[in-house]
Design a protein around this motif. Sequence first.
Motif, PDB file in Angstrom:
ATOM      1  N   SER A 104      56.393  45.264  60.956  1.00 62.56           N
ATOM      2  CA  SER A 104      55.459  46.249  61.487  1.00 62.56           C
ATOM      3  C   SER A 104      56.092  47.629  61.335  1.00 62.56           C
ATOM      4  O   SER A 104      57.312  47.758  61.163  1.00 62.56           O
ATOM      5  CB  SER A 104      55.166  45.984  62.960  1.00 62.56           C
ATOM      6  OG  SER A 104      56.346  46.204  63.743  1.00 62.56           O
ATOM      7  N   GLU A 106      56.471  49.722  63.622  1.00 63.59           N
ATOM      8  CA  GLU A 106      57.344  49.893  64.784  1.00 63.59           C
ATOM      9  C   GLU A 106      58.715  49.256  64.545  1.00 63.59           C
ATOM     10  O   GLU A 106      59.750  49.825  64.911  1.00 63.59           O
ATOM     11  CB  GLU A 106      56.693  49.270  66.024  1.00 63.59           C
ATOM     12  CG  GLU A 106      57.533  49.421  67.285  1.00 63.59           C
ATOM     13  CD  GLU A 106      56.934  48.699  68.482  1.00 63.59           C
ATOM     14  OE1 GLU A 106      57.508  48.807  69.573  1.00 63.59           O
ATOM     15  OE2 GLU A 106      55.889  48.024  68.312  1.00 63.59           O
ATOM     16  N   GLU A 107      58.740  48.069  63.933  1.00 66.99           N
ATOM     17  CA  GLU A 107      60.012  47.396  63.660  1.00 66.99           C
ATOM     18  C   GLU A 107      60.858  48.187  62.673  1.00 66.99           C
ATOM     19  O   GLU A 107      62.082  48.276  62.820  1.00 66.99           O
ATOM     20  CB  GLU A 107      59.748  45.984  63.121  1.00 66.99           C
ATOM     21  CG  GLU A 107      59.240  45.023  64.173  1.00 66.99           C
ATOM     22  CD  GLU A 107      58.731  43.717  63.577  1.00 66.99           C
ATOM     23  OE1 GLU A 107      58.638  42.741  64.337  1.00 66.99           O
ATOM     24  OE2 GLU A 107      58.420  43.673  62.368  1.00 66.99           O
ATOM     25  N   GLN A 109      60.732  51.506  62.126  1.00 62.48           N
ATOM     26  CA  GLN A 109      61.210  52.713  62.791  1.00 62.48           C
ATOM     27  C   GLN A 109      62.317  52.400  63.794  1.00 62.48           C
ATOM     28  O   GLN A 109      63.329  53.111  63.865  1.00 62.48           O
ATOM     29  CB  GLN A 109      60.044  53.405  63.501  1.00 62.48           C
ATOM     30  CG  GLN A 109      60.387  54.785  64.041  1.00 62.48           C
ATOM     31  CD  GLN A 109      60.667  55.787  62.932  1.00 62.48           C
ATOM     32  OE1 GLN A 109      59.797  56.086  62.127  1.00 62.48           O
ATOM     33  NE2 GLN A 109      61.886  56.282  62.872  1.00 62.48           N
ATOM     34  N   ARG A 110      62.142  51.340  64.547  1.00 59.73           N
ATOM     35  CA  ARG A 110      63.115  50.980  65.588  1.00 59.73           C
ATOM     36  C   ARG A 110      64.461  50.609  64.987  1.00 59.73           C
ATOM     37  O   ARG A 110      65.525  50.981  65.498  1.00 59.73           O
ATOM     38  CB  ARG A 110      62.559  49.827  66.423  1.00 59.73           C
ATOM     39  CG  ARG A 110      63.409  49.437  67.614  1.00 59.73           C
ATOM     40  CD  ARG A 110      62.581  48.627  68.586  1.00 59.73           C
ATOM     41  NE  ARG A 110      63.451  47.852  69.457  1.00 59.73           N
ATOM     42  CZ  ARG A 110      63.716  46.569  69.291  1.00 59.73           C
ATOM     43  NH1 ARG A 110      63.173  45.909  68.285  1.00 59.73           N
ATOM     44  NH2 ARG A 110      64.518  45.925  70.111  1.00 59.73           N
ATOM     45  N   GLU A 276      60.772  42.875  70.596  1.00 59.82           N
ATOM     46  CA  GLU A 276      60.078  43.249  69.362  1.00 59.82           C
ATOM     47  C   GLU A 276      58.556  43.242  69.570  1.00 59.82           C
ATOM     48  O   GLU A 276      58.048  42.497  70.364  1.00 59.82           O
ATOM     49  CB  GLU A 276      60.460  42.287  68.235  1.00 59.82           C
ATOM     50  CG  GLU A 276      61.854  42.568  67.723  1.00 59.82           C
ATOM     51  CD  GLU A 276      62.360  41.510  66.762  1.00 59.82           C
ATOM     52  OE1 GLU A 276      61.579  40.623  66.388  1.00 59.82           O
ATOM     53  OE2 GLU A 276      63.529  41.557  66.393  1.00 59.82           O
TER      54      GLU A 276
END
Length: 276
Positions: A104, A106-107, A109-110, A276
């Motif tokens: 994703s 988000e994953e 970026q994180r 996550e």
Amino acid sequence: MASYFDDKTILITGAASGIGRRFAETVASRGVRKLVLWDRNPDVLDEVAAGIGDKCQVITHGVDVSSIESVTTHAEKLKSEGVVPDLILSCAGIVVGKMFHEHSAEEIQRTLDINTTGSMWVVHAFLEEMIERGSGHIVNLASASGYIGNPRMSVYAASKWAVIGWSESLRLEMGKLNTGISITSVVPSYIKTGMFEGVKAPFLVPLLETDQIVELMIKGISKKKSKIQAPFMVRFVPFIKSLLPERAFDWVAGNVLGVYRSMESFEGRERDKEKE
């Protein structure tokens, strides 16, 4: 015999588990004056501090290195109390373990925020004070994946390639400016910390025990080495890649060493999955 760590103040990120925690527990009995432990899990940090006891002074902060506000707030708090680390060890890190298209946004970026940008923010928060003082040591935890791509590790590998490139450039900058600040990159293969639970060790590249890599780090840092690479085979990867054509190297890495199959049984650490 005097220890390199005598009377030093050491800041460790990712100090609640894995290498960060074990490094803190080990150097606490080697003359360290003060340990500053940062992690996004402050309750676990309290357990680490309790285990260290009165071996040295321990300061714990619940810091999320992926947040510039969190890093800045706690760095300013330390500096207002006259605390500027002699050594910064960046151990905070995560791995998702998926094919790139399965990640994703988000994953992605994180992973980059924690593994790469977070380390930069922590160092940047104290670097001017270190330069003014004329001494310091910055230790960044990279990975052998920063030397070689691997299926299911595209974003993680990218984050660690960046750490290696940044560390090498920073080392040159600090040397050019005669700052007295040393830079060390730690480049290990898979380590039994739980973060890479389920991976299959490549041929000739055994899984490292946490205590094993920590002892190598302590020795290498004491000698101000620019790179600490383990196990032994890791240091030859860039050389072999430079000698072999791409397809030949891929065949050796994939079919002989089994590097490209190593993440097929990856499970990871439960607490990371939950977030996550």
